[in-house]
Design a protein around this motif. Structure first.
Motif, PDB file in Angstrom:
ATOM      1  N   LEU A 382       0.838  -1.203   0.000  1.00 35.99           N
ATOM      2  CA  LEU A 382       0.000   0.000   0.000  1.00 35.99           C
ATOM      3  C   LEU A 382       0.873   1.252   0.000  1.00 35.99           C
ATOM      4  O   LEU A 382       0.551   2.256  -0.634  1.00 35.99           O
ATOM      5  CB  LEU A 382      -0.927  -0.003   1.219  1.00 35.99           C
ATOM      6  CG  LEU A 382      -2.046  -1.043   1.234  1.00 35.99           C
ATOM      7  CD1 LEU A 382      -2.801  -0.983   2.554  1.00 35.99           C
ATOM      8  CD2 LEU A 382      -3.010  -0.813   0.067  1.00 35.99           C
ATOM      9  N   ALA A 383       1.988   1.172   0.733  1.00 41.60           N
ATOM     10  CA  ALA A 383       2.917   2.303   0.771  1.00 41.60           C
ATOM     11  C   ALA A 383       3.496   2.582  -0.609  1.00 41.60           C
ATOM     12  O   ALA A 383       3.721   3.747  -0.971  1.00 41.60           O
ATOM     13  CB  ALA A 383       4.045   2.016   1.767  1.00 41.60           C
ATOM     14  N   ASP A 384       3.757   1.529  -1.389  1.00 43.28           N
ATOM     15  CA  ASP A 384       4.285   1.732  -2.746  1.00 43.28           C
ATOM     16  C   ASP A 384       3.340   2.597  -3.572  1.00 43.28           C
ATOM     17  O   ASP A 384       3.766   3.513  -4.291  1.00 43.28           O
ATOM     18  CB  ASP A 384       4.486   0.378  -3.446  1.00 43.28           C
ATOM     19  CG  ASP A 384       5.637  -0.419  -2.845  1.00 43.28           C
ATOM     20  OD1 ASP A 384       6.448   0.188  -2.120  1.00 43.28           O
ATOM     21  OD2 ASP A 384       5.713  -1.631  -3.104  1.00 43.28           O
ATOM     22  N   VAL A 385       2.032   2.306  -3.448  1.00 39.77           N
ATOM     23  CA  VAL A 385       1.039   3.089  -4.198  1.00 39.77           C
ATOM     24  C   VAL A 385       0.981   4.521  -3.674  1.00 39.77           C
ATOM     25  O   VAL A 385       1.007   5.489  -4.442  1.00 39.77           O
ATOM     26  CB  VAL A 385      -0.350   2.420  -4.089  1.00 39.77           C
ATOM     27  CG1 VAL A 385      -1.399   3.278  -4.800  1.00 39.77           C
ATOM     28  CG2 VAL A 385      -0.324   1.019  -4.682  1.00 39.77           C
ATOM     29  N   LEU A 386       0.909   4.664  -2.343  1.00 40.02           N
ATOM     30  CA  LEU A 386       0.774   5.988  -1.734  1.00 40.02           C
ATOM     31  C   LEU A 386       1.998   6.862  -2.019  1.00 40.02           C
ATOM     32  O   LEU A 386       1.878   8.024  -2.432  1.00 40.02           O
ATOM     33  CB  LEU A 386       0.567   5.840  -0.229  1.00 40.02           C
ATOM     34  CG  LEU A 386       0.425   7.135   0.578  1.00 40.02           C
ATOM     35  CD1 LEU A 386      -0.804   7.904   0.122  1.00 40.02           C
ATOM     36  CD2 LEU A 386       0.330   6.821   2.067  1.00 40.02           C
ATOM     37  N   HIS A 387       3.194   6.313  -1.807  1.00 42.45           N
ATOM     38  CA  HIS A 387       4.401   7.107  -2.004  1.00 42.45           C
ATOM     39  C   HIS A 387       4.673   7.369  -3.481  1.00 42.45           C
ATOM     40  O   HIS A 387       5.190   8.436  -3.839  1.00 42.45           O
ATOM     41  CB  HIS A 387       5.608   6.403  -1.365  1.00 42.45           C
ATOM     42  CG  HIS A 387       5.665   6.579   0.121  1.00 42.45           C
ATOM     43  ND1 HIS A 387       4.830   5.900   0.981  1.00 42.45           N
ATOM     44  CD2 HIS A 387       6.441   7.371   0.901  1.00 42.45           C
ATOM     45  CE1 HIS A 387       5.087   6.270   2.212  1.00 42.45           C
ATOM     46  NE2 HIS A 387       6.063   7.153   2.198  1.00 42.45           N
ATOM     47  N   GLY A 388       4.349   6.407  -4.323  1.00 44.09           N
ATOM     48  CA  GLY A 388       4.512   6.643  -5.752  1.00 44.09           C
ATOM     49  C   GLY A 388       3.646   7.792  -6.231  1.00 44.09           C
ATOM     50  O   GLY A 388       4.088   8.655  -7.002  1.00 44.09           O
ATOM     51  N   THR A 389       2.396   7.827  -5.751  1.00 41.58           N
ATOM     52  CA  THR A 389       1.488   8.911  -6.127  1.00 41.58           C
ATOM     53  C   THR A 389       1.953  10.239  -5.548  1.00 41.58           C
ATOM     54  O   THR A 389       1.993  11.266  -6.244  1.00 41.58           O
ATOM     55  CB  THR A 389       0.063   8.602  -5.629  1.00 41.58           C
ATOM     56  OG1 THR A 389      -0.357   7.343  -6.164  1.00 41.58           O
ATOM     57  CG2 THR A 389      -0.909   9.685  -6.065  1.00 41.58           C
ATOM     58  N   ALA A 390       2.313  10.239  -4.253  1.00 37.72           N
ATOM     59  CA  ALA A 390       2.759  11.476  -3.596  1.00 37.72           C
ATOM     60  C   ALA A 390       4.064  11.974  -4.202  1.00 37.72           C
ATOM     61  O   ALA A 390       4.275  13.190  -4.344  1.00 37.72           O
ATOM     62  CB  ALA A 390       2.930  11.242  -2.097  1.00 37.72           C
TER      63      ALA A 390
END
Length: 426
Positions: A382-390
């Motif tokens: 989930l962090a991969d998605v969140l940090h990639g977007t941010a």
């Protein structure tokens, strides 16, 4: 009776005492059953990483597409989540040693099939994804039983030390396994990596076979491991605040503060003057190396009794270190901050694991470990998605530093608002 000699001996300082205060606490290894389980983990930790490297490498060789490599990650995650929850329920209804034998055998057979398809040159992405899904399903069934068994093999006061030993081995495998895979592929070829993993699992099977039987404790009601039992596990978590908070602490740290999705961008932009390849390798290796170092010096915290405060402090320290990493322009300073984050993550893992094993009854430990496996596997993704977007929206350094500060703020607010974790002690 003359006691002068005995008094002198009692007062004589033990030259090993200072070292014991900070060095890894190895008391659990004095117990043969735990020593066998831990020994099997050493082999599995390195062997599984060989397959973890070989599968994406083979998929990329076949397709030339990183998108397919990403699809493989998803193909493994879904069965891992489903079967970890079910495996936790099964681990509470049958002999955990028997379940470990069955699931390790399944993983070994899957590794042999990985080797066979590579050896004959099948070059089928579909077959690889199917085998990966099956392997992760067996791993999901295996992990809750393995972790829940620890509380039956060591006394309660040695649980932090046992968790530190196991976590250190797993983190060491994450460092040594990929390095070994990179060294072996040019020498023996990619198919043989799968075969080495399969042969290593034979050692694991032998070690597990020598464990004592671990059936449900006397007085435990006979149950079937179905949806009803999985739901009962979640109700148990909701009724025990300290368990719920231990899961939330890891979710906060990993979802808000795991920046690995931004490592490639940081390596190619912020740290490009140091060499993109060198920077990328150091960034990925720094957290596991820090965790290993934390484990080697775990004597400094493994005897702590305020387990709740240790988790809170570790998560806050993780957030501070990640924020420091995000603000660092110097590669070596950035790596140092990531290594400190790895130490904090090790402390968090040790005490969250100890809380799960000590605060839950034995008939619930399997299901608690199943949820733990899902949280540990799902949070970073989930962090991969969140940090990639941010990172795309605000820039990688801002996203990383902001995530670290969010970890600190959210953890402190949670600890202040709900006192159960602060008050928990062994």
């Amino acid at each position: 009776m003359d006691t002068s000699e005995s008094t002198t001996e009692e007062r004589e300082p033990d030259p090993q005492a200072p070292r014991r205060r900070w060095a890894m606490d190895t008391r659990p290894l004095r117990r043969p059953a735990y020593r066998r389980l831990w020994g099997s983990t050493i082999v599995t930790a390195v062997g599984s990483q060989l397959t973890a490297v070989a599968v994406p490498k083979q998929i990329y060789d076949i397709t030339g597409s990183s998108a397919w490599v990403g699809a493989a990650s998803l193909a493994g995650l879904v069965p891992l989540i489903v079967f970890a929850l079910w495996g936790g329920a099964i681990a509470d209804t049958m002999d955990r040693r028997k379940l470990l034998l069955i699931t390790n055998s399944g993983i070994a057979v899957t590794s042999l099939l990985f080797w066979l398809q590579a050896f004959v040159g099948l070059e089928s992405v579909g077959a690889l994804l199917l085998l990966l899904a099956v392997q992760q399903a067996f791993w999901g069934l295996n992990a809750p039983a393995r972790n829940a068994s620890i509380a039956r093999l060591v006394p309660e006061d040695e649980l932090p030390a046992a968790n530190a030993l196991g976590s250190t081995v797993m983190q060491t495998g994450q460092v040594a396994g990929p390095l070994l895979a990179g060294a072996l592929i040019p020498v023996i070829g990619l198919p043989e990596l799968y075969l080495v993993d399969a042969l290593a699992l034979c050692v694991t099977l032998w070690a597990v076979h020598r464990l004592p039987s671990l059936p449900p404790l006397a007085g435990t009601a006979v149950r079937r491991a179905g949806v009803k039992e999985i739901a009962a596990g979640f109700r148990y978590i909701s009724g025990h605040t300290v368990l719920l908070l231990s899961f939330l602490a890891d979710i906060i740290a990993m979802v808000l503060g795991m920046p690995r999705a931004l490592f490639p961008q940081l390596a190619s932009q912020t740290y490009a003057p140091y060499g993109e390849g060198l920077a990328l390798g150091l960034l990925f290796a720094a957290i596991p190396i820090g965790a290993v170092l934390g484990g080697l010096f775990s004597g400094t915290f493994s005897r702590a009794r305020r387990h709740g405060w240790m988790v809170i402090g570790a998560v806050v320290a993780w957030g501070v270190a990640i924020a420091g990493f995000g603000l660092s322009r110097n590669l070596w300073v950035a790596v140092a901050f990531l290594a400190l984050a790895g130490v904090a993550d090790m402390v968090s893992m040790v005490f969250r694991g100890a809380i799960l094993l000590s605060a839950a009854t034995d008939e619930m430990r399997g299901r608690m470990q199943g949820v733990f496996t899902v949280v540990v596997a799902g949070g970073p993704r989930l962090a991969d998605v969140l940090h990639g977007t941010a990172g795309s929206a605000f820039g990688p350094r801002t996203a990383v530093a902001g995530g670290g500060l969010l970890v600190v703020a959210v953890m402190l607010v949670l600890a202040a608002a709900v006192p159960a974790l602060r008050r928990y002690r062994l």
